[in-house]
Enzyme design. Structure first.
Site, mmCIF file in Angstrom:
data_model
loop_
_atom_site.group_PDB
_atom_site.id
_atom_site.type_symbol
_atom_site.label_atom_id
_atom_site.label_comp_id
_atom_site.label_asym_id
_atom_site.label_seq_id
_atom_site.Cartn_x
_atom_site.Cartn_y
_atom_site.Cartn_z
ATOM 1 N N THR A 89 31.431 54.149 38.755
ATOM 2 C CA THR A 89 32.533 53.760 37.876
ATOM 3 C C THR A 89 32.739 54.777 36.771
ATOM 4 O OG1 THR A 89 32.006 51.444 38.344
ATOM 5 C CG2 THR A 89 33.440 51.887 36.471
ATOM 6 N N SER A 95 40.559 52.553 31.419
ATOM 7 C CA SER A 95 39.797 51.316 31.291
ATOM 8 C C SER A 95 38.366 51.496 30.834
ATOM 9 C CB SER A 95 39.798 50.579 32.633
ATOM 10 O OG SER A 95 39.187 51.376 33.636
ATOM 11 N N HIS A 138 45.784 48.023 32.446
ATOM 12 C CA HIS A 138 44.991 47.485 31.334
ATOM 13 C C HIS A 138 45.801 47.309 30.051
ATOM 14 C CE1 HIS A 138 40.987 47.505 33.228
ATOM 15 N NE2 HIS A 138 41.487 48.487 33.938
ATOM 16 N N THR A 155 50.607 42.286 55.465
ATOM 17 C CA THR A 155 49.666 41.505 54.666
ATOM 18 C C THR A 155 50.282 40.168 54.277
ATOM 19 O OG1 THR A 155 48.655 43.500 53.772
ATOM 20 C CG2 THR A 155 48.276 41.463 52.568
ATOM 21 N N THR A 156 49.497 39.109 54.386
ATOM 22 C CA THR A 156 49.967 37.781 53.989
ATOM 23 C C THR A 156 50.453 37.794 52.553
ATOM 24 O OG1 THR A 156 48.488 36.676 55.540
ATOM 25 C CG2 THR A 156 49.254 35.378 53.675
ATOM 26 N N LYS A 184 44.704 40.758 34.602
ATOM 27 C CA LYS A 184 44.006 41.046 33.346
ATOM 28 C C LYS A 184 44.718 40.381 32.180
ATOM 29 C CE LYS A 184 41.819 45.146 35.227
ATOM 30 N NZ LYS A 184 42.180 44.862 36.634
ATOM 31 N N ARG A 193 23.830 47.224 41.659
ATOM 32 C CA ARG A 193 24.708 46.276 40.968
ATOM 33 C C ARG A 193 24.268 44.837 41.229
ATOM 34 N NH1 ARG A 193 30.220 48.728 39.827
ATOM 35 N NH2 ARG A 193 29.814 50.966 40.022
ATOM 36 N N THR A 198 49.237 44.835 36.708
ATOM 37 C CA THR A 198 48.434 43.815 37.370
ATOM 38 C C THR A 198 48.715 42.468 36.736
ATOM 39 O OG1 THR A 198 46.203 43.171 38.025
ATOM 40 C CG2 THR A 198 46.432 44.103 35.843
#
Length: 443
Positions: free
Chosen positions: A359, A185, A213, A273-274, A244, A21, A241
Site C-alpha cells: 500500500t 489517500s 477520497h 457485470t450484474t 467513503k 495482513r 466513490t
C-alpha cells in the site's frame, strides 16, 4: 504441489517482513459511532475505530439506512442481472441524475464491481470504474492508455514540470489522457488540479480526476476538491466513490454524455457485470442529496480533524504534512507498525490499522488516522495519550521539531462556517443539528 510451495514461500516472506495482513473482526455499532464490537477468540469487547473511510459516518445516517430498507422491502435485495438483460433499475437512473447534478456534468455512470487486479495493483470499486472507462477509450482512441493495453507514462508525484516534459515528448495530435488524484489517500496531500488542467488544455489532453477520497467532504455541495477549487467544469471525467464520504458502496464517473455513453456501450466490465442493487443505489442517492444541502457534517468533521492534529502535536506524535482530513503518523518499519497497532487495540481499545507495503513503499510504514464528526474531545485526548504511551513502550522517536499546524482556513472551514452562519447556525447549533449525531458526539 509446486504451486502450493510457491504460495507458501510467498506467505513465509510476507510473515518474515512483518507485513502479513490481519483483518480484525469488527461489528460497527450504527447507534454509537465510532464504537464497534471486536469479536475474537475468548469473547468480544467494545473498541473505538480510528481508521474508517466512512469519513462522515453517513453509512449509519437514519435517512440513508431507511432508504436502503424501504427499497429492499419494495423491490428486493438484488438487481436481477446486468442492465442489458434485466433492464435499468429506476433507483440507478435516479442515482445517475443525482451524480450528474453533483458534478455539474451531462451524465454519470455508477457501477458496483468486485475487485480485480490491474497489473500489480488491486483496485477498489471506484478503481474498477477507472478500468471500465479506460478500456473503451483504448478501443476508440488507440495508443491512449496503458491500463487498457496502450502506452502509459508516469509523471512524478504532483511534479508539474515533469508532467509538462512528458507531454512535450508526445506528438500533439496523439490522443492523451492525464489521469490523477485530487487527494492522495495515504499521504493526505492534494494535487494542483487547476494547474494540471492548464497543461491539459495547452497540450490537448483529456483530464481524468480521481476524487474518491474527496467527494462528500470538500466543496460547497460535497463534489470534491475540483469544486472547492472552482475548476470542476475544466475536468473532463470525474471519478468518485459511494463508499467513503457517502458511506455506501460502489464507484462512478461523471462526464459529458458522449463519454459516458461510449463507456456504457463498449466497456466489458459494465456490459457483463450484474447491476448495482436498487437498495444500494437508493441509499447512495439519499446520502448525496443530504450532503449537497447540509454543511453540518463537514463543519463538525473539520473541527474534530483539527482538534486531533493539535492533540497529537501536544503529545509530540510525528505527523506527515497532510493538507486534508487524513492524518498519517509515520513509523517506517513494518514490524513496529504492526506492534503499535496491536498495542493500541489490545491495551487501549483503539483500532488503527497499520499501513504497510505494498500500500505504501517499504520504509514508509505508518498509522493512518481518520477522525470523524463522532470522535469527541474525550476520545481525541485518549488517543493522543495512548499514542504517547505506545511511542514510549516501543522507543519510537517523538516529534519535537515539526512544521506549523495548518490553519483551519486551509482545511476549507471558513467557507463552510459562512454557509452555516448564513443559515443561522451557531457553533453550538451545528453540533446538535441531528439527534443521531448529537448522541454520539456527547458520549
Amino acid at each position: 504441489m509446486t504451486l502450493r510451495n510457491h504460495f507458501r514461500s510467498f506467505l513465509d516472506n510476507v510473515y518474515r517482513e512483518g507485513r502479513y495482513r490481519i483483518f480484525t473482526d469488527l461489528e460497527r455499532q450504527a447507534d454509537r459511532p465510532p464504537y464497534a464490537t471486536w469479536h475474537r477468540s475468548g469473547g468480544s469487547r467494545e473498541v473505538v475505530v480510528w481508521c474508517s473511510n466512512d469519513y462522515l459516518g453517513m453509512g449509519r445516517h437514519p435517512g440513508v439506512v431507511n432508504a436502503m430498507i424501504e427499497t429492499t422491502l419494495r423491490v428486493g435485495a438484488g438487481a436481477g442481472g446486468t442492465r442489458n438483460i434485466s433492464g435499468n433499475s429506476h433507483a440507478v437512473v435516479a442515482l445517475e441524475a443525482e451524480l450528474a447534478d453533483l458534478h455539474r456534468k451531462e451524465a454519470a455512470q455508477p457501477s458496483l464491481l468486485a475487485m480485480f487486479p490491474m497489473r500489480r495493483h488491486w483496485l477498489r470499486s471506484a478503481g474498477c470504474c477507472r478500468i471500465a472507462s479506460f478500456c473503451p477509450m483504448r478501443k476508440t482512441t488507440p495508443q491512449c492508455i496503458r491500463a487498457s493495453g496502450a502506452e502509459k507514462l508516469i509523471f512524478r508525484h504532483n511534479d508539474l514540470a515533469h508532467l509538462k516534459a512528458l507531454l512535450e515528448q508526445t506528438e500533439r495530435r496523439r490522443p492523451k489522457v492525464i489521469a490523477f488524484e485530487s487527494l492522495y489517500s495515504m499521504d493526505g496531500d492534494i494535487a494542483p488540479t487547476g494547474r494540471i488542467c492548464d497543461l491539459a488544455e495547452q497540450y490537448g489532453a483529456l483530464t481524468y480526476l480521481d476524487e474518491v477520497h474527496a467527494v462528500g467532504l470538500y466543496g460547497p455541495r460535497g463534489a470534491g476538491i475540483a469544486e472547492r477549487d472552482g475548476v470542476m467544469d475544466r475536468v473532463d471525467v470525474i471519478e468518485g466513490t459511494l463508499a467513503k464520504g457517502f458511506g455506501v458502496v460502489g464507484g462512478y464517473i461523471a462526464a459529458d454524455a458522449v463519454i459516458c455513453d461510449t463507456i456504457r456501450s463498449a466497456a466489458p466490465s459494465f456490459i457483463f457485470t450484474t447491476a448495482m442493487p436498487p437498495a444500494v443505489a437508493a441509499a447512495a442517492t439519499q446520502s448525496i442529496r443530504h450532503l449537497k444541502k447540509s454543511v453540518a457534517e463537514r463543519i463538525a468533521h473539520r473541527l474534530q480533524v483539527d482538534k486531533t492534529r493539535r492533540a497529537l502535536r501536544k503529545a509530540e506524535i510525528p505527523m506527515m504534512p497532510s493538507q486534508s482530513h487524513i492524518i498519517p503518523v509515520p513509523i517506517g518499519d513494518a514490524v513496529l507498525c504492526r506492534e503499535a497497532s496491536t498495542l493500541l487495540l489490545e491495551r487501549f481499545d483503539f483500532y488503527v490499522q497499520p499501513i504497510n507495503y505494498p500500500t505504501v513503499p517499504k520504509g514508509t510504514e505508518r498509522l493512518r488516522i481518520t477522525p470523524t464528526p463522532f470522535h469527541n474531545d474525550r476520545l481525541i485526548n485518549g488517543l493522543a495519550n495512548a499514542l504517547r504511551e505506545v511511542w514510549d513502550i516501543l522507543e519510537l522517536p517523538h516529534e519535537t521539531n515539526v512544521m506549523p499546524m495548518p490553519r483551519l482556513t486551509n482545511l476549507g472551514l471558513t467557507s463552510l462556517r459562512r454557509r452555516a452562519h448564513a443559515r443561522r447556525f451557531t457553533e453550538f447549533d451545528f453540533g446538535l443539528l441531528e439527534r443521531s449525531m448529537t448522541r454520539a458526539m456527547l458520549v
